[in-house]
Design an enzyme around this catalytic site. Structure first.
Site, PDB file in Angstrom:
ATOM      1  N   ARG A 252      59.538  17.063  54.713  1.00  0.00           N
ATOM      2  CA  ARG A 252      59.581  18.163  54.140  1.00  0.00           C
ATOM      3  C   ARG A 252      58.178  18.482  53.291  1.00  0.00           C
ATOM      4  NH1 ARG A 252      63.429  19.199  48.766  1.00  0.00           N
ATOM      5  NH2 ARG A 252      64.562  19.783  50.443  1.00  0.00           N
TER       6      ARG A 252
ATOM      7  N   GLN B 128      69.578  22.862  55.426  1.00  0.00           N
ATOM      8  CA  GLN B 128      70.148  23.551  54.789  1.00  0.00           C
ATOM      9  C   GLN B 128      71.161  24.780  55.171  1.00  0.00           C
ATOM     10  OE1 GLN B 128      70.244  23.007  51.369  1.00  0.00           O
ATOM     11  NE2 GLN B 128      72.209  24.089  51.363  1.00  0.00           N
TER      12      GLN B 128
ATOM     13  N   CYS C 298      71.966  26.811  47.421  1.00  0.00           N
ATOM     14  CA  CYS C 298      71.882  25.553  48.030  1.00  0.00           C
ATOM     15  C   CYS C 298      71.347  24.511  47.109  1.00  0.00           C
ATOM     16  CB  CYS C 298      70.436  25.815  48.868  1.00  0.00           C
ATOM     17  SG  CYS C 298      69.178  26.564  47.960  1.00  0.00           S
TER      18      CYS C 298
ATOM     19  N   ARG D 105      75.500  18.650  53.551  1.00  0.00           N
ATOM     20  CA  ARG D 105      74.311  18.343  54.374  1.00  0.00           C
ATOM     21  C   ARG D 105      74.425  17.000  54.910  1.00  0.00           C
ATOM     22  NH1 ARG D 105      69.577  20.311  51.573  1.00  0.00           N
ATOM     23  NH2 ARG D 105      68.666  19.197  53.131  1.00  0.00           N
TER      24      ARG D 105
HETATM   25  N1  NVA Z   1      64.085  27.818  47.790  1.00  0.00           N
HETATM   26  C1  NVA Z   1      64.011  26.527  47.252  1.00  0.00           C
HETATM   27  C2  NVA Z   1      65.054  25.508  48.051  1.00  0.00           C
HETATM   28  C3  NVA Z   1      65.167  24.424  47.422  1.00  0.00           C
HETATM   29  C4  NVA Z   1      66.052  23.257  48.005  1.00  0.00           C
HETATM   30  C5  NVA Z   1      62.530  26.019  47.342  1.00  0.00           C
HETATM   31  O1  NVA Z   1      61.880  25.877  48.346  1.00  0.00           O
HETATM   32  O2  NVA Z   1      62.326  25.431  46.275  1.00  0.00           O
HETATM   33  N1   CP Z   2      68.977  22.104  48.670  1.00  0.00           N
HETATM   34  C1   CP Z   2      68.209  21.076  48.824  1.00  0.00           C
HETATM   35  O1   CP Z   2      67.477  20.835  49.900  1.00  0.00           O
HETATM   36  O2   CP Z   2      68.030  20.117  47.692  1.00  0.00           O
HETATM   37  P1   CP Z   2      66.823  19.267  47.341  1.00  0.00           P
HETATM   38  O3   CP Z   2      65.608  19.755  47.072  1.00  0.00           O
HETATM   39  O4   CP Z   2      67.543  18.381  46.336  1.00  0.00           O
HETATM   40  O5   CP Z   2      66.641  18.197  48.473  1.00  0.00           O
END
Ligand code: NVA
Ligand code: CP
Length: 309
Positions: free
Chosen positions: A104, A134, A266, A294
């Site tokens: 990530r 997601q 999400c 998930r």
């Molecule tokens: N659009 C959000 C999704 C978090 C899971 C972000 O990137 O912060």
């Molecule tokens: N929806 C999602 O990816 O959640 P987190 O940011 O908690 O991993």
């Protein structure tokens, strides 16, 4: 899918998306029945996080452990990545130790670079421009509810962000019609829209843009929203609150949708902003099933990338 990477939904063929949904169904059933599955015995997953996470971290770590493997959490603070070790070197080193890498981070290019230099499969756990795991869990949740997704109407309301990008592509891959409803200036990137529309054309579905929430939400089967300011956009939060204030899911919007419509988010959610508290907690909400999925979908992805049939 053995040995491949999952960097974006666009990487997946129509058949691979179907395969993931089938495998997730199978692994979810086994898990619910308490049947042990040891596909990942003696295997290790490295999880790189350059942004915060609750769901992604825990569902990958728990999911890998449930399959008999061991997952290692790596962040910038406690590794040499934070001191500038290049991702190309990190990729080659981790590939000598582990069987899978999940990342990530901010830039999609970093995930691509990691995959280029890594000899083991790489999974994208969210970037500024995509969130494929997601979107797969979301479409699996819709699939559990409706079975046949063709011509069902999927409506995304809010900021045309990373989640919206991946949802457009996954809707196109399963033949759902999608409406992306954003104010001007907040639509997804034109290239990503065009790519999703090109895929939709092949299956005879539509990906449309709309700025009027009342038009977009009409006869929706799925209503979806996400935060107005994503991770990395904290300094724009006030402006976004103002610009996106009418792009939310509340009881009035839900009223326009189909009777058996499902509401998705999400997470994490901001009640009273992109979604009202009553709709979040209401009977149409499948938000926590979506979060649970998930786990099952990512187990399916990892199993397929490792070569499990
Ligand atoms: N659009 C959000 C999704 C978090 C899971 C972000 O990137 O912060
Ligand atoms: N929806 C999602 O990816 O959640 P987190 O940011 O908690 O991993």
């Amino acid at each position: 899918m053995r040995g491949k990477d999952l960097l974006s939904i666009g990487d997946l063929s129509f058949a691979e998306v179907e395969l993931i949904l089938d495998k997730a169904t199978q692994l979810k059933k086994l898990y619910k029945e308490g049947v042990q599955c040891e596909i990942m015995r003696d295997k290790t997953l490295a999880m790189i996080f350059h942004k915060a996470s609750t769901r992604t971290r825990v569902s990958f770590e728990a999911g890998f452990a449930q399959m008999g493997g061991h997952a290692i959490y790596l962040d910038n603070q406690s590794t040499q990545m934070g001191r500038g070790e290049p991702i190309e070197d990190t990729a080659r080193v981790l590939s000598r130790y582990v069987d899978l890498i999940m990342i990530r981070t901010f830039k999609q290019e970093m995930v691509e670079q990691l995959a280029k230099y890594s000899t083991v499969p790489v999974i994208n756990g969210l970037t500024d421009s995509s969130h494929p795991c997601q979107a797969l869990a979301d479409i699996f949740t819709a699939y559990e509810k409706f079975k046949n997704l063709r011509q069902r109407k999927f409506v995304f309301i809010g900021d045309g962000n990373n989640v919206a990008n991946s949802l457009m592509m996954v809707c196109a891959k399963v033949g759902m019609d999608m409406v992306v409803c954003c104010p001007k200036g907040y639509f997804p990137d034109e290239k990503i829209i065009a790519a999703a529309q090109a895929v939709a054309k092949v299956v005879g579905s539509k990906i449309e843009l709309e700025s009027d929430v009342n038009i977009a939400a009409k006869n929706a089967d799925v209503l979806y929203t996400d935060v107005w300011a994503s991770m990395g956009q904290e300094d724009q939060a006030q402006k976004r609150k103002q610009d996106l204030k009418n792009y939310k899911i509340d009881a009035q919007v839900l009223e326009l949708a189909n009777k058996d419509c499902i509401v998705m988010h999400c997470l994490p959610a901001h009640r009273g902003e992109e979604i009202s508290g009553d709709v979040f907690e209401g009977e149409h909400s499948v938000i926590f099933d979506e979060a649970e999925n998930r786990l099952h979908v990512q187990k399916a992805v990892m199993a397929l990338l490792i070569g499990d049939k």
